[in-house]
Design a protein around this motif. Structure first.
Motif, PDB file in Angstrom:
ATOM      1  N   ALA A 167      26.321  31.351  44.655  1.00 52.16           N
ATOM      2  CA  ALA A 167      27.575  30.819  45.191  1.00 52.16           C
ATOM      3  C   ALA A 167      28.487  31.871  45.796  1.00 52.16           C
ATOM      4  N   PHE A 168      28.032  33.113  45.900  1.00 49.30           N
ATOM      5  CA  PHE A 168      28.817  34.207  46.455  1.00 49.30           C
ATOM      6  C   PHE A 168      30.133  34.381  45.704  1.00 49.30           C
ATOM      7  N   GLY A 169      30.064  34.275  44.387  1.00 45.05           N
ATOM      8  CA  GLY A 169      31.238  34.567  43.580  1.00 45.05           C
ATOM      9  C   GLY A 169      31.543  36.058  43.612  1.00 45.05           C
ATOM     10  N   LEU A 170      32.836  36.397  43.603  1.00 45.58           N
ATOM     11  CA  LEU A 170      33.269  37.797  43.712  1.00 45.58           C
ATOM     12  C   LEU A 170      34.158  38.150  42.534  1.00 45.58           C
ATOM     13  N   ASP A 171      33.657  38.999  41.660  1.00 44.86           N
ATOM     14  CA  ASP A 171      34.462  39.412  40.517  1.00 44.86           C
ATOM     15  C   ASP A 171      35.632  40.283  40.968  1.00 44.86           C
ATOM     16  N   ASN A 172      36.698  40.245  40.177  1.00 46.09           N
ATOM     17  CA  ASN A 172      37.910  41.004  40.492  1.00 46.09           C
ATOM     18  C   ASN A 172      37.761  42.430  39.961  1.00 46.09           C
ATOM     19  N   ALA A 188      27.756  49.574  29.809  1.00 47.46           N
ATOM     20  CA  ALA A 188      28.098  49.238  31.196  1.00 47.46           C
ATOM     21  C   ALA A 188      28.766  47.884  31.271  1.00 47.46           C
ATOM     22  N   ILE A 189      29.640  47.748  32.250  1.00 47.88           N
ATOM     23  CA  ILE A 189      30.193  46.462  32.658  1.00 47.88           C
ATOM     24  C   ILE A 189      29.667  46.215  34.062  1.00 47.88           C
ATOM     25  N   ILE A 190      28.896  45.153  34.225  1.00 44.29           N
ATOM     26  CA  ILE A 190      28.324  44.833  35.538  1.00 44.29           C
ATOM     27  C   ILE A 190      29.241  43.825  36.222  1.00 44.29           C
ATOM     28  N   ALA A 191      29.895  44.263  37.276  1.00 46.10           N
ATOM     29  CA  ALA A 191      30.728  43.370  38.085  1.00 46.10           C
ATOM     30  C   ALA A 191      29.886  42.871  39.256  1.00 46.10           C
ATOM     31  N   THR A 192      29.930  41.584  39.509  1.00 45.29           N
ATOM     32  CA  THR A 192      29.117  41.005  40.580  1.00 45.29           C
ATOM     33  C   THR A 192      29.980  40.758  41.804  1.00 45.29           C
TER      34      THR A 192
END
Length: 543
Positions: A254-259, A244-248
């Motif tokens: 910090a409410f970071g948003l992965d692309n 799996a690749i877990i994208a956050t």
């Protein structure tokens, strides 16, 4: 006294199975009395009653009584356990991602608790099972899944949603692992800002925490795509299977948003290049960020709800990533965070229902269940028993808010967050660390008088010669935090929290940050200004 005499008392302590006007009134009165006693604990402070130090050693020695008590006595005792409990809906509570709860969601929990449906099977849950499916349908459409193709299940928390995602991915990468066990060549990827539950999951699933590959994040707290591709490629060259690749999509601190778009594109390229016979599973950990999906079709230019320009930009900035949730193979959603329900109300959504069917057990393993009925998720869920509280609470708030209400409440708390940042940036002694992130959490630092806060942030992050300065200012911010919260305990100011590691410097040291997490709809500008006033007051006292 015979057991029959005791049984008569016991029966009075239960809601009656058939309508009984007198006893029904007693039941309602008992509930109201409990609520009245809780209300008596409320003061102007953001917690109930007094904060009492718990004696856990003494608690271990507690024994069961010889004889029965009464509903009234037990109620008073139970209310006592709420002494010192934080009131998360209080405008002066800005501590963490714990949401206040609405009246309808509480009613949903009460109704489900009252009649105790088990969502393993519609035979044991009737139309409460239908409520679960309705919530799955509503949220599928909200994030852009096709409801007829999608599936999902409520589970035991945000960790549970990611566990389901990783487990499905493991079965795709290593078919038959559920029967044969896990091979030693399975790996999972997550960012260093992703939730620590990834370590729990890889450990508990038997993948092993050594096989959890943590990818650094950029200064915007999103996964570094270049390093991710390098590590994915290396794993495949080494013959590893990518479970799996877990994208956050909305990190806790910090409410970071992965692309997500780029991660999916990268996955597809590697599948073709390495001629993989499976597609590595992409799970979007959006337990916080999912709610911003209500803005996917909002007209930010016309802005009919009247948000301030800075708020509009923050909402649009979050949506540029959240709107692509439908690209993930599965998505984790916590209604008990940005959905304003009580714990626990967590849903894992699956884009293709055949993925979750990979977890199905054979009928022979469960000979006393599932002989009939239309809805039998217990055949594939980790849990044998699943409460109806989560789905009914979630459904209550989705019905209550609708898209308009969700937009209003989220827009308001984002607006208050932006106002807080404005106030912090209006003083030379404070600096915002995550100004480029768009959620409702603000990470910031305070510095002693005389420190150039315009330069120090960059210097401490990049230059190892500033290590001593960084460590000293880490301790300084811990002192600021203690002062602010001690003042809040006395009703003077706002409860905030802190993080020991907002992120690491380029030379590996943790950066301590003060943290305001706004989730209460009751917060207003005077409350966010109070945060800044108390931090500046602490700065004067400590300096």
């Amino acid at each position: 006294m015979t057991y029959r005499n005791i049984l008569d008392k016991i029966r009075l302590a239960f809601p009656q199975p058939v309508s009984d006007t007198i006893h029904d009134s007693y039941f309602v009165h008992s509930m109201m009395r409990a609520l009245d006693q809780v209300d008596d604990l409320k003061t102007h402070l953001p917690f109930l009653g007094n904060i009492v130090k718990a004696d856990f050693q003494a608690a271990k020695q507690t024994k069961i009584a010889d004889s029965m008590s009464t509903v009234e006595e037990v109620t008073s005792e139970l209310v006592g356990y709420l002494q010192g409990m934080t009131i998360f809906g209080h405008p002066r509570t800005q501590q963490n991602v714990v949401a206040p709860t609405t009246i309808p969601s509480l009613i949903g929990v009460l109704l489900a608790s009252l009649h105790n449906p088990n969502l393993a099977w519609d035979e044991f849950s009737r139309l409460v099972a239908l409520a679960e499916v309705e919530v799955i349908g509503m949220t599928s459409q909200l994030i852009g899944y096709i409801p007829e193709q999608a599936s999902g299940v409520f589970t035991f928390g945000g960790t549970g949603t990611t566990l389901y995602g990783v487990k499905m991915g493991l079965e795709k990468a290593c078919p038959g692992a559920i029967k044969k066990g896990i091979p030693d060549d399975a790996v999972v990827f997550v960012s260093d800002a992703g939730h620590y539950c990834a370590a729990n999951i890889t450990g508990w699933l038997g993948i092993g925490t050594d096989n959890l590959i943590t990818i650094p994040t950029t200064t915007e707290n999103e996964i570094d795509l270049e390093i991710l591709e390098q590590e994915l490629r290396k794993a495949l060259i080494d013959g590893k299977k990518i479970a799996a690749i877990i994208a956050t999509l909305g990190t806790t601190d910090a409410f970071g948003l992965d692309n997500l778009t780029q991660i999916v594109t990268m996955r597809e390229k590697l599948v073709d290049e390495f001629e993989l016979d499976y597609h590595p599973h992409i799970h979007a950990d959006a337990v916080i960020g999912w709610a911003w999906s209500v803005f996917n079709d909002y007209d930010f230019e016309n802005n009919t709800l009247g948000f301030r320009p800075r708020t509009v930009r923050a909402l649009a900035g979050a949506c540029r990533r959240i709107q692509h949730l439908h690209l993930a193979d599965s998505v984790g959603i916590d209604f008990h965070k940005t959905g304003f329900t009580p714990y626990i109300s967590s849903l894992v959504l699956v884009k293709d229902k055949t993925d979750i069917e990979r977890l199905k057990r054979s009928r022979e393993q469960m000979p006393y269940l599932y002989h009939f009925g239309q809805y039998r998720p217990g055949m594939f869920t980790l849990e044998t028993s699943r409460s109806g509280t989560g789905p009914l609470a979630a459904l209550a708030n989705l019905r209550l808010f609708g898209e308009e209400g969700m937009r209003a409440i989220l827009g308001h708390i984002v607006e208050m967050t932006q106002l807080l940042r404005e106030h912090l940036e209006g003083h030379e002694g404070t600096t915002v660390l995550n100004r480029g992130n768009f959620g409702t959490v603000t990470l910031f630092r305070a510095y002693p008088i005389g420190v150039d806060t315009f330069e120090i942030k960059r210097q401490e992050f990049e230059d190892v010669t500033y290590k001593d300065s960084l460590l000293a200012h880490n301790s300084y911010n811990h002192e600021i935090f203690k002062y602010v919260n001690s003042e809040a305990m006395e009703g003077r100011g706002v409860f905030i929290s802190t993080t020991d590691c907002y992120r690491h410097t380029s030379y590996g040291e943790p950066i301590v940050a003060l943290k305001s997490f706004i989730l209460s709809p009751f917060v207003d500008e005077e409350d966010v200004k109070s945060v800044v006033d108390k931090v500046l007051e602490a700065r004067e006292q400590i300096s």
